[in-house]
Design a protein around this motif. Sequence first.
Motif, PDB file in Angstrom:
ATOM      1  N   ASP A 246       0.845  -1.181   0.000  1.00  0.00           N
ATOM      2  CA  ASP A 246       0.000   0.000   0.000  1.00  0.00           C
ATOM      3  C   ASP A 246       0.891   1.246   0.000  1.00  0.00           C
ATOM      4  O   ASP A 246       2.113   1.154   0.061  1.00  0.00           O
ATOM      5  CB  ASP A 246      -0.973  -0.008   1.187  1.00  0.00           C
ATOM      6  N   SER A 247       0.290   2.380  -0.064  1.00  0.00           N
ATOM      7  CA  SER A 247       1.054   3.626  -0.188  1.00  0.00           C
ATOM      8  C   SER A 247       1.775   4.011   1.104  1.00  0.00           C
ATOM      9  O   SER A 247       2.483   5.010   1.136  1.00  0.00           O
ATOM     10  CB  SER A 247       0.132   4.761  -0.622  1.00  0.00           C
ATOM     11  N   SER A 248       1.600   3.226   2.151  1.00  0.00           N
ATOM     12  CA  SER A 248       2.272   3.565   3.407  1.00  0.00           C
ATOM     13  C   SER A 248       3.747   3.168   3.410  1.00  0.00           C
ATOM     14  O   SER A 248       4.484   3.542   4.310  1.00  0.00           O
ATOM     15  CB  SER A 248       1.544   2.912   4.589  1.00  0.00           C
ATOM     16  N   TYR A 249       4.199   2.421   2.405  1.00  0.00           N
ATOM     17  CA  TYR A 249       5.612   2.063   2.305  1.00  0.00           C
ATOM     18  C   TYR A 249       6.384   3.167   1.585  1.00  0.00           C
ATOM     19  O   TYR A 249       5.926   3.701   0.583  1.00  0.00           O
ATOM     20  CB  TYR A 249       5.803   0.753   1.547  1.00  0.00           C
ATOM     21  N   ILE A 250       7.532   3.493   2.117  1.00  0.00           N
ATOM     22  CA  ILE A 250       8.443   4.443   1.478  1.00  0.00           C
ATOM     23  C   ILE A 250       9.591   3.620   0.912  1.00  0.00           C
ATOM     24  O   ILE A 250      10.231   2.853   1.647  1.00  0.00           O
ATOM     25  CB  ILE A 250       9.006   5.448   2.505  1.00  0.00           C
ATOM     26  N   GLN A 251       9.847   3.753  -0.379  1.00  0.00           N
ATOM     27  CA  GLN A 251      10.932   2.986  -0.990  1.00  0.00           C
ATOM     28  C   GLN A 251      12.110   3.906  -1.284  1.00  0.00           C
ATOM     29  O   GLN A 251      11.934   5.028  -1.744  1.00  0.00           O
ATOM     30  CB  GLN A 251      10.465   2.304  -2.272  1.00  0.00           C
ATOM     31  N   ASN A 252      13.303   3.418  -0.986  1.00  0.00           N
ATOM     32  CA  ASN A 252      14.513   4.193  -1.195  1.00  0.00           C
ATOM     33  C   ASN A 252      15.581   3.293  -1.787  1.00  0.00           C
ATOM     34  O   ASN A 252      15.754   2.165  -1.344  1.00  0.00           O
ATOM     35  CB  ASN A 252      14.983   4.786   0.136  1.00  0.00           C
ATOM     36  N   ASN A 253      16.303   3.802  -2.776  1.00  0.00           N
ATOM     37  CA  ASN A 253      17.426   3.072  -3.363  1.00  0.00           C
ATOM     38  C   ASN A 253      18.716   3.629  -2.807  1.00  0.00           C
ATOM     39  O   ASN A 253      18.869   4.834  -2.653  1.00  0.00           O
ATOM     40  CB  ASN A 253      17.430   3.189  -4.893  1.00  0.00           C
TER      41      ASN A 253
ATOM     42  N   MET B  27      12.418  -0.835   1.483  1.00  0.00           N
ATOM     43  CA  MET B  27      11.058  -0.342   1.684  1.00  0.00           C
ATOM     44  C   MET B  27      10.775  -0.253   3.173  1.00  0.00           C
ATOM     45  O   MET B  27      11.018  -1.201   3.914  1.00  0.00           O
ATOM     46  CB  MET B  27      10.050  -1.308   1.053  1.00  0.00           C
ATOM     47  N   TYR B  28      10.274   0.894   3.608  1.00  0.00           N
ATOM     48  CA  TYR B  28       9.980   1.149   5.016  1.00  0.00           C
ATOM     49  C   TYR B  28       8.488   1.423   5.183  1.00  0.00           C
ATOM     50  O   TYR B  28       7.918   2.187   4.419  1.00  0.00           O
ATOM     51  CB  TYR B  28      10.718   2.390   5.507  1.00  0.00           C
ATOM     52  N   LYS B  29       7.879   0.821   6.189  1.00  0.00           N
ATOM     53  CA  LYS B  29       6.503   1.152   6.553  1.00  0.00           C
ATOM     54  C   LYS B  29       6.561   1.788   7.936  1.00  0.00           C
ATOM     55  O   LYS B  29       6.890   1.132   8.923  1.00  0.00           O
ATOM     56  CB  LYS B  29       5.609  -0.078   6.581  1.00  0.00           C
ATOM     57  N   ILE B  30       6.280   3.079   7.974  1.00  0.00           N
ATOM     58  CA  ILE B  30       6.344   3.839   9.212  1.00  0.00           C
ATOM     59  C   ILE B  30       4.957   4.422   9.466  1.00  0.00           C
ATOM     60  O   ILE B  30       4.393   5.103   8.607  1.00  0.00           O
ATOM     61  CB  ILE B  30       7.397   4.962   9.121  1.00  0.00           C
ATOM     62  N   LYS B  31       4.416   4.108  10.640  1.00  0.00           N
ATOM     63  CA  LYS B  31       3.072   4.579  10.965  1.00  0.00           C
ATOM     64  C   LYS B  31       3.061   5.101  12.392  1.00  0.00           C
ATOM     65  O   LYS B  31       3.544   4.423  13.306  1.00  0.00           O
ATOM     66  CB  LYS B  31       2.067   3.435  10.819  1.00  0.00           C
ATOM     67  N   ASP B  32       2.543   6.293  12.556  1.00  0.00           N
ATOM     68  CA  ASP B  32       2.434   6.919  13.879  1.00  0.00           C
ATOM     69  C   ASP B  32       3.774   6.936  14.620  1.00  0.00           C
ATOM     70  O   ASP B  32       3.844   6.665  15.819  1.00  0.00           O
ATOM     71  CB  ASP B  32       1.371   6.214  14.732  1.00  0.00           C
TER      72      ASP B  32
ATOM     73  N   VAL C 101       6.284   4.901  14.336  1.00  0.00           N
ATOM     74  CA  VAL C 101       6.866   3.581  14.611  1.00  0.00           C
ATOM     75  C   VAL C 101       7.201   2.892  13.296  1.00  0.00           C
ATOM     76  O   VAL C 101       6.408   2.913  12.344  1.00  0.00           O
ATOM     77  CB  VAL C 101       5.883   2.699  15.421  1.00  0.00           C
ATOM     78  N   ILE C 102       8.370   2.273  13.244  1.00  0.00           N
ATOM     79  CA  ILE C 102       8.766   1.505  12.060  1.00  0.00           C
ATOM     80  C   ILE C 102       8.093   0.137  12.177  1.00  0.00           C
ATOM     81  O   ILE C 102       8.491  -0.697  12.976  1.00  0.00           O
ATOM     82  CB  ILE C 102      10.292   1.364  11.968  1.00  0.00           C
ATOM     83  N   GLU C 103       7.073  -0.063  11.358  1.00  0.00           N
ATOM     84  CA  GLU C 103       6.299  -1.301  11.439  1.00  0.00           C
ATOM     85  C   GLU C 103       6.900  -2.430  10.612  1.00  0.00           C
ATOM     86  O   GLU C 103       6.736  -3.598  10.958  1.00  0.00           O
ATOM     87  CB  GLU C 103       4.856  -1.054  10.985  1.00  0.00           C
ATOM     88  N   ASP C 104       7.558  -2.087   9.509  1.00  0.00           N
ATOM     89  CA  ASP C 104       8.037  -3.120   8.612  1.00  0.00           C
ATOM     90  C   ASP C 104       9.147  -2.560   7.719  1.00  0.00           C
ATOM     91  O   ASP C 104       9.135  -1.363   7.397  1.00  0.00           O
ATOM     92  CB  ASP C 104       6.875  -3.600   7.734  1.00  0.00           C
ATOM     93  N   ILE C 105      10.060  -3.421   7.326  1.00  0.00           N
ATOM     94  CA  ILE C 105      11.116  -3.047   6.380  1.00  0.00           C
ATOM     95  C   ILE C 105      11.436  -4.284   5.540  1.00  0.00           C
ATOM     96  O   ILE C 105      11.561  -5.386   6.075  1.00  0.00           O
ATOM     97  CB  ILE C 105      12.416  -2.589   7.076  1.00  0.00           C
ATOM     98  N   TYR C 106      11.574  -4.082   4.239  1.00  0.00           N
ATOM     99  CA  TYR C 106      12.004  -5.131   3.310  1.00  0.00           C
ATOM    100  C   TYR C 106      13.083  -4.566   2.413  1.00  0.00           C
ATOM    101  O   TYR C 106      13.170  -3.346   2.221  1.00  0.00           O
ATOM    102  CB  TYR C 106      10.830  -5.603   2.440  1.00  0.00           C
ATOM    103  N   PHE C 107      13.890  -5.451   1.835  1.00  0.00           N
ATOM    104  CA  PHE C 107      14.917  -4.984   0.903  1.00  0.00           C
ATOM    105  C   PHE C 107      15.150  -6.016  -0.190  1.00  0.00           C
ATOM    106  O   PHE C 107      14.809  -7.183  -0.064  1.00  0.00           O
ATOM    107  CB  PHE C 107      16.226  -4.692   1.636  1.00  0.00           C
ATOM    108  N   ASP C 108      15.758  -5.546  -1.264  1.00  0.00           N
ATOM    109  CA  ASP C 108      16.188  -6.438  -2.334  1.00  0.00           C
ATOM    110  C   ASP C 108      17.251  -5.719  -3.143  1.00  0.00           C
ATOM    111  O   ASP C 108      17.345  -4.492  -3.102  1.00  0.00           O
ATOM    112  CB  ASP C 108      15.017  -6.830  -3.237  1.00  0.00           C
TER     113      ASP C 108
END
Length: 142
Positions: A27-34, A47-52, A54-61
Amino acid sequence: MDRKLRQEIIIDNYQNPYHKGLIEDRDSSYIQNNTNSVSCIDNVDIMYKIKDGVIEDIYFDGEACAISTSATSIMIRTLIGKTVEDAKKYLENYEAMIEEKPYDKELLGELNVYDEIYLQPNRKKCALLPFESLKKVLEEIK
C-alpha cells in the motif's frame, strides 16, 4: 566480540537475510529508497513502513556484497517495532562506531559485529549503505 562469532553472524545474515524481497502488492504507506555504491556492485532498494512514528516493517532487495547485505539484514531486524526517535539513536551510534567515535555499545546489540570494520577502510561504505538509506527516509518524514 570474538572473531568467529562475528564471522558467523555476518555470513548467516548474508546467506539468510531477514526480510529480503520487495512487496509487490504494497500500500502507499511504504516508502521505498534506493541506495548504492559507485565503487562496487552494492545496489539495494529498501522499503519502510512507518506509521504513527513507529517503524512497522522493512524489506529490501538488490545486489550487494556480504557486508552490505548482512548490515541491511541486521539493521532491519533491529529497527522493526522501534520508534523513529529510537531509529535516529541507532543511526547516530552506528555511524559513530563505524567512524571510530564514541558510541553506546549496549544500544547497538548485534550491529556491534561491524565494530572493527575500520580495519578495512574500503568496507566502511558497505557497512554504512543501509543506514544511508535510513537517514534519507528519516529526513523525508520530518
